[in-house]
Structures are given as structure tokens and as C-alpha cells.
Design a protein around this motif. Structure first.
Motif, PDB file in Angstrom:
ATOM      1  N   ILE A 270       2.349   7.516 -46.210  1.00 43.00           N
ATOM      2  CA  ILE A 270       1.907   6.115 -46.153  1.00 43.00           C
ATOM      3  C   ILE A 270       1.271   5.689 -47.475  1.00 43.00           C
ATOM      4  CG2 ILE A 270       0.312   4.518 -44.991  1.00 43.00           C
ATOM      5  CD1 ILE A 270       0.570   6.296 -42.501  1.00 43.00           C
ATOM      6  N   HIS A 271       0.422   6.563 -48.037  1.00 40.53           N
ATOM      7  CA  HIS A 271      -0.243   6.226 -49.305  1.00 40.53           C
ATOM      8  C   HIS A 271       0.760   6.115 -50.447  1.00 40.53           C
ATOM      9  CE1 HIS A 271      -4.252   8.080 -47.641  1.00 40.53           C
ATOM     10  NE2 HIS A 271      -3.894   6.958 -47.028  1.00 40.53           N
ATOM     11  N   SER A 272       1.822   6.914 -50.382  1.00 43.28           N
ATOM     12  CA  SER A 272       2.835   6.837 -51.438  1.00 43.28           C
ATOM     13  C   SER A 272       3.565   5.503 -51.418  1.00 43.28           C
ATOM     14  CB  SER A 272       3.845   7.991 -51.290  1.00 43.28           C
ATOM     15  OG  SER A 272       4.620   7.819 -50.111  1.00 43.28           O
ATOM     16  N   LYS A 273       3.511   4.808 -50.280  1.00 40.29           N
ATOM     17  CA  LYS A 273       4.116   3.486 -50.160  1.00 40.29           C
ATOM     18  C   LYS A 273       3.125   2.369 -50.502  1.00 40.29           C
ATOM     19  CE  LYS A 273       8.051   5.087 -48.765  1.00 40.29           C
ATOM     20  NZ  LYS A 273       9.269   4.951 -49.619  1.00 40.29           N
TER      21      LYS A 273
ATOM     22  N   HIS B 189      -3.658   3.397 -43.517  1.00 44.49           N
ATOM     23  CA  HIS B 189      -3.522   3.169 -42.073  1.00 44.49           C
ATOM     24  C   HIS B 189      -4.761   2.478 -41.500  1.00 44.49           C
ATOM     25  CE1 HIS B 189      -3.336   4.056 -37.733  1.00 44.49           C
ATOM     26  NE2 HIS B 189      -2.022   4.176 -37.904  1.00 44.49           N
ATOM     27  N   ALA B 190      -5.945   2.992 -41.809  1.00 41.78           N
ATOM     28  CA  ALA B 190      -7.246   2.387 -41.477  1.00 41.78           C
ATOM     29  C   ALA B 190      -7.637   2.472 -39.997  1.00 41.78           C
ATOM     30  CB  ALA B 190      -7.297   0.926 -41.930  1.00 41.78           C
TER      31      ALA B 190
ATOM     32  N   VAL C 224       0.973   6.465 -34.939  1.00 43.11           N
ATOM     33  CA  VAL C 224       1.574   5.170 -34.608  1.00 43.11           C
ATOM     34  C   VAL C 224       0.526   4.070 -34.767  1.00 43.11           C
ATOM     35  CG1 VAL C 224       3.234   6.228 -33.025  1.00 43.11           C
ATOM     36  CG2 VAL C 224       1.040   5.413 -32.134  1.00 43.11           C
ATOM     37  N   ASP C 225       0.919   2.864 -34.403  1.00 41.25           N
ATOM     38  CA  ASP C 225       0.054   1.680 -34.405  1.00 41.25           C
ATOM     39  C   ASP C 225      -0.440   1.336 -35.819  1.00 41.25           C
ATOM     40  OD1 ASP C 225      -1.478  -0.471 -33.770  1.00 41.25           O
ATOM     41  OD2 ASP C 225      -2.540   0.491 -32.112  1.00 41.25           O
ATOM     42  N   PHE C 226       0.400   0.594 -36.541  1.00 39.75           N
ATOM     43  CA  PHE C 226       0.068   0.177 -37.903  1.00 39.75           C
ATOM     44  C   PHE C 226      -0.394  -1.282 -37.940  1.00 39.75           C
ATOM     45  CE2 PHE C 226       2.667   3.876 -38.339  1.00 39.75           C
ATOM     46  CZ  PHE C 226       2.196   4.519 -39.478  1.00 39.75           C
ATOM     47  N   GLY C 227      -1.056  -1.720 -36.864  1.00 39.59           N
ATOM     48  CA  GLY C 227      -1.528  -3.102 -36.795  1.00 39.59           C
ATOM     49  C   GLY C 227      -2.609  -3.419 -37.801  1.00 39.59           C
ATOM     50  N   LEU C 228      -3.354  -2.396 -38.287  1.00 41.45           N
ATOM     51  CA  LEU C 228      -4.395  -2.612 -39.297  1.00 41.45           C
ATOM     52  C   LEU C 228      -3.998  -2.060 -40.665  1.00 41.45           C
ATOM     53  CD1 LEU C 228      -7.675  -1.816 -37.298  1.00 41.45           C
ATOM     54  CD2 LEU C 228      -6.714  -4.038 -37.838  1.00 41.45           C
ATOM     55  N   ALA C 229      -2.725  -1.689 -40.810  1.00 44.53           N
ATOM     56  CA  ALA C 229      -2.257  -1.159 -42.094  1.00 44.53           C
ATOM     57  C   ALA C 229      -2.467  -2.203 -43.190  1.00 44.53           C
ATOM     58  CB  ALA C 229      -0.782  -0.780 -42.000  1.00 44.53           C
TER      59      ALA C 229
END
Length: 554
Positions: free
Chosen positions: A171-174, A178-179, A201-206
Motif C-alpha cells: 500500500i505504501h509503495s502506491k 491505510h489508517a 480490507v476496508d480502505f474507506g479511510l485510505a
């Protein structure tokens, strides 16, 4: 009335302000115009903070059982925002090709990054919805945590930590964080071969990583799940080191059962202060718990060494976790055991229970008999013990362990009761030798014996004080002379040995009516009699024959 038609009831809003969707019936078909696919809605499997999750399958298949639906559809009203953020994150960063490329570069056989299969909009009963189609997974880690008694085996905690590190690196490489890492957002694989792989899962706060200077943002302060929120997120800034910190809090909770600040979750500022204090003195603060491996302490210390904009050394973090798993003989992809079997649940030191495991009655009996047969004589009655406690010192005579018991000592078995001593229970009762009473010397002639004086002769001390030195009996009609005072004759013996002023009165009375006979009955009762004392002039003739060791004058 104005004649206007009533509007349909709007779906209720949750406490967080998000509008919840109306229930979608089983069998409803949604059309994905982008991927040219149709999906059939199955039974609901959960409700999130902003929408509902349904099981789903392709339109061409119609499974009869809920377990045969291989996908899930997340649905929310169009006016909500979290699913919009999550949908665009998946579109940009979660394609199968991108995930496969990362796994090949890192030489990974599995990765806990979910793939998406479709998205779009759907209208139902005049309401417009946004939806996202994902792969279906198994139980979430939070449910497994509660089922396990709020404690995971340490090896399982570090297995989960390693797998989450891989997902966070992807995720960080993108360019995202996530938070909101927590057990409820970590699901176990459902397909064969993925049962021991966890998926985030659940990337609503990404959120995109902010490349600008680190600056607190009060509008976004305390975002996320409050018990795991990082110190940076408490200030309103999502960072990569913050994701690692959130993961560390989850691992600590999985190990010890409860975080130190969980009782103050309604006060975000108080939780923030707790975390600041905890992270500044990580080694001292973590001493309040037992069974926390050194690897996790070093992981927290590494997080403290990072600055807000620093890149994370994932290799170093993996080495910390892998070194612990190696010492336990466990691999990252090995089978996860969520139930604690070998070690006790880690607890705070001040709440630690010192009780030991119970021993069987037979083992206890054999050990005690083997240890004490040569030392103890007499009847022994063993007491069943449930807790081991420090032995109490027993006072005995010196060098008396191997001697025969004295005849004057009788050993009797004790009654069954709880004892803290590990020695068998023996009560020793010593028989006291009864001494023959000494003969009372005869009283001298004409000598006033103080021990046989009546209560009338002794000086009056207290009207409420009872005296037991009165004579047992009195000769009827005898005149007593006390210090020159002559008392009139008493018709009967004293009515009370404690007071000579009582007499017995006889009275005839008729029997009660319920008796058949009319015979009169004599009833005796004790009545108080006034005694009139007539003092006379003092004379040496009225004094005893001997006074203070001297004879009276002649």
C-alpha cells in the motif's frame, strides 16, 4: 389539507452521520456497465459503518446455500463517501496484475491484499446506490480474538504481524496509507490453501501520503478507530510510520488482552496523552505486562526512531518478527493457532494471579506420605489442598522427631478443613494433671472469717454488683449478730442466697377454671421484706474476740 402526497420514508442515518441503505432483496440483479458483468445479490452477511455487505455470485449461477456465494457486494447510498474512496483506491491500486508483480519482486507466495471484481451504480426503489464487488473471505480476526478469550498465542501474533507488514509495504509503495488497521478489518482466507493467510480490507479511510511539511490538521484529528489511532493521526496527519504504530498496538492487544488506555476511549485527548507517555518510555511502560517478547519492544523502539516523513525499513521489521518465530519453530505461512494452549494469558503484573495448577489427590497423598512417614508418629489425617501456599512454622520440642511419644500426650486426628501447610495435619492434646485441693485450715474460735461473711455484714459497694459469698443455708429462727446489730428472727430460710431481705409468702388460691377439681392450691412466692436495723451504741463487747491481732481491753 393541501392534498400533497406523502413522501416515502427516508432511510435512517447512523450516529456517524452516514445514511444506511434500504434492505436489498435476495435475487436482485445488479449490472456492471464497465466490466459488462451482472451480479446476483445473496443473503446479507454484515453491516458496516456506512453501508451493508451482501454475499453475491455471477448472474448465470444460482447457488442454494449461502456458503456457495464466492463474492461479496458492498453497497452504500450515493450520498455517502467512504465507499467512493475505497472504490477508487481499488481501481487504482488493486488490480490483479499489480499485485502479482509485487509478489514476484518480493518473492512472496501469498499476499493479503484483496482484489476487486467489479463496481458501479444501482438503482432500487428510486434510491441510487454505489456498489463494489470483492472476493469473499472467512472470519475476521476480532471475532477469533474474542472466541480465544481475548488472547492469541505469541507465535500467531507475529505471523499476523508479518503478513500485515507485507500488505502495508504494498500500500505504501502506491503512495497510500491505510489508517484503520484493526482485527475487524483483517479477514482470514476462505478458499482452499488460503486458510492461514490474513487479508487487510476496508480502505474507506485510505489516504494519500502528504508530501508537504508535517503540519497538524485539527479538522482530521483523531481519525480512525480510537484505541489504535497513531500519535500522528491524533494530530490529524496520516503517515506511514503511523500505520506501523497502529499495527503495533493491535499486536500488543492480541498478546495481553487489553491496551492501557481502553478505559478512556470516550476521551480522545486523554487517549492521545496515554499513547504519548507509553511510547516515550516504552520499556518501562511495557513492564506492566508479562510475556511480551523482546521483538515487539524493539519494534516500538524502531517506530520511535522514525521521523514523520521517513521511509520505513520493512526488512528490519520483518527480521525482528522472523527472529522470534524462528526461536519458536514457526514459519510465517505455517498454520495459525488462535487458541492459547501452552502458555497462560499475559496479564498485568499488579493483577497477576499467583495460584498454581491443582494437583491430583492421589499424587498429593503419595508425596506427603513419602516425605513425612519417618518424621511423624500417631494418627495422621491428610487434608486436601487446592492451593499451594507457603508453609507455616510449627512450634515443637527440639530433637523430638524420632522419639516415642510420651504417655501423657494423646494424638487425635483433625477434622477436615483447608490448611495452608504442606505437612499432614496432627493435633496433639496434652493431658493436664489435676492437683489435689489443699485442705482449708480450721477457723479459729470467735474469729470473723471474711470468706463466710454474709452480704449484710460486708460493706455495700454497688447496688448492681452480685455477691456470691452469702451462706448456703440459714438455721430457721437463729438470731444473727452483725457488728453489734441484732436482726430479728426470720420465719423461713433466706428466699435468695444473694439477699437476706427476701421472704417466702404462702397464699391460698383457687385453681384455674379449666381444671375439673375445685381444690385450693397453696402457692409460694418470694417477696421482698423490709429489714429495720436498730443501731446500738458501740461497745467493745460486740466486737470479735481478736481485733487486728490484739485482744480487747478488759
Amino acid at each position: 389539507m393541501n392534498g400533497r402526497a406523502k413522501k416515502a420514508a427516508q432511510p435512517k442515518k447512523k450516529a456517524n452521520g452516514y445514511k444506511m441503505p434500504a434492505p436489498i432483496p435476495v435475487g436482485e440483479v445488479i449490472n456492471d456497465t464497465i466490466s459488462k458483468k451482472k451480479w446476483r445479490i445473496g443473503p446479507s452477511i454484515g453491516v458496516g459503518g456506512f453501508g451493508e455487505i451482501y454475499s453475491a455470485c455471477e448472474h448465470t449461477s444460482s447457488p442454494k446455500k449461502t456458503s456457495n456465494y464466492p463474492y461479496v457486494v458492498k453497497i452504500e447510498p450515493h450520498e455517502n463517501g467512504p465507499l467512493f474512496v475505497e472504490k477508487h483506491f481499488y481501481i487504482r491500486n488493486a488490480s490483479k496484475d499489480e499485485i502479482a508483480k509485487f509478489m514476484k519482486a518480493k518473492k512472496l507466495t501469498t499476499l493479503g491484499m484483496p482484489s476487486f471484481y467489479g463496481n458501479g451504480s444501482h438503482e432500487y426503489k428510486g434510491e441510487k446506490y454505489r456498489y463494489l464487488v470483492l472476493e469473499r473471505y472467512g472470519k475476521d480476526v476480532w471475532s477469533l480474538f474474542k472466541e480465544a478469550g481475548r488472547c492469541f498465542p505469541p507465535a500467531t501474533v507475529f505471523q499476523l504481524g508479518l503478513q500485515m507488514l507485507d500488505v502495508l509495504e504494498y500500500i505504501h509503495s502506491k503512495g497510500y496509507v491505510h489508517a484503520d488497521i484493526k482485527g475487524a478489518n483483517i479477514l482470514m482466507g476462505l478458499k482452499k490453501g488460503t486458510e492461514n493467510q490474513a487479508y487487510l480490507v476496508d480502505f474507506g479511510l485510505a489516504t494519500r501520503v502528504n508530501e508537504k511539511e508535517f503540519k497538524p490538521d485539527p479538522k482530521c484529528a483523531h481519525n480512525g478507530t480510537i484505541e489504535y489511532t497513531s500519535r500522528d493521526a491524533h494530530l490529524g496527519v496520516a503517515t506511514m510510520r503511523g500505520d506501523l504504530e497502529i499495527l503495533g498496538y493491535n499486536m500488543l492487544q492480541w498478546l495481553v488482552g487489553e491496551l492501557p488506555w481502553e478505559k478512556n476511549l470516550k476521551q480522545p485527548k486523554s487517549v492521545q496523552n496515554f499513547k504519548e507517555t507509553f511510547m516515550k518510555n516504552i520499556r518501562n511502560e511495557i513492564k506492566q505486562f508479562t510475556n511480551v517478547p523482546e521483538a515487539l519492544i524493539k519494534y516500538f523502539e524502531y517506530i520511535n526512531s522514525l521521523k514523520p516523513k521517513d521511509n520505513v525499513d520493512y526488512t528490519k521489521c520483518r527480521q525482528l518478527f522472523e527472529s522470534y518465530l524462528k526461536s519458536e519453530g514457526v514459519t510465517k505461512t505455517g498454520k495459525m493457532e488462535f487458541i492459547q494452549t501452552k502458555k497462560r494469558k499475559a496479564t498485568r503484573v499488579d493483577d497477576k494471579n499467583n495460584d498454581e495448577e491443582l494437583n491430583s489427590d492421589e499424587e498429593t497423598t503419595q508425596k506427603v506420605l513419602k516425605k513425612n512417614t519417618a518424621k511423624q508418629n500417631g494418627d495422621i489425617k491428610l487434608i486436601k489442598r487446592r492451593k499451594k501456599a507457603p508453609t507455616k512454622s510449627v512450634v515443637t520440642e527440639e530433637n523430638s522427631e524420632n522419639e516415642e511419644p510420651d504417655e501423657s500426650i494423646e494424638k487425635i486426628p483433625t477434622r477436615s478443613k483447608k490448611r495452608k501447610s504442606v505437612e499432614p495435619a496432627v493435633l496433639v492434646k496434652v493431658k493436664k494433671t489435676k492437683m489435689a485441693p489443699k485442705a482449708t485450715p480450721p477457723a479459729k474460735k470467735n474469729h470473723a472469717n471474711i470468706s463466710t461473711q454474709t452480704s449484710a455484714e460486708k460493706p455495700k459497694v454497688n447496688s448492681r454488683q452480685v455477691s456470691f459469698d452469702s451462706p448456703i443455708c440459714e438455721i430457721i429462727g437463729e438470731k444473727k449478730q452483725v457488728r453489734g446489730i441484732k436482726i430479728s428472727e426470720s420465719p423461713n430460710s433466706s428466699g435468695d442466697i444473694f439477699d437476706d431481705s427476701f421472704t417466702i409468702e404462702e397464699k391460698r388460691t383457687r385453681a384455674k377454671k379449666n381444671l375439673l377439681s375445685d381444690e385450693e392450691v397453696t402457692v409460694k412466692r418470694v417477696v421482698k421484706k423490709k429489714v429495720t436495723l436498730k443501731p446500738k451504741g458501740k461497745s467493745w463487747k460486740n466486737t470479735p474476740a481478736v481485733l487486728n491481732g490484739r485482744s480487747p481491753p478488759k
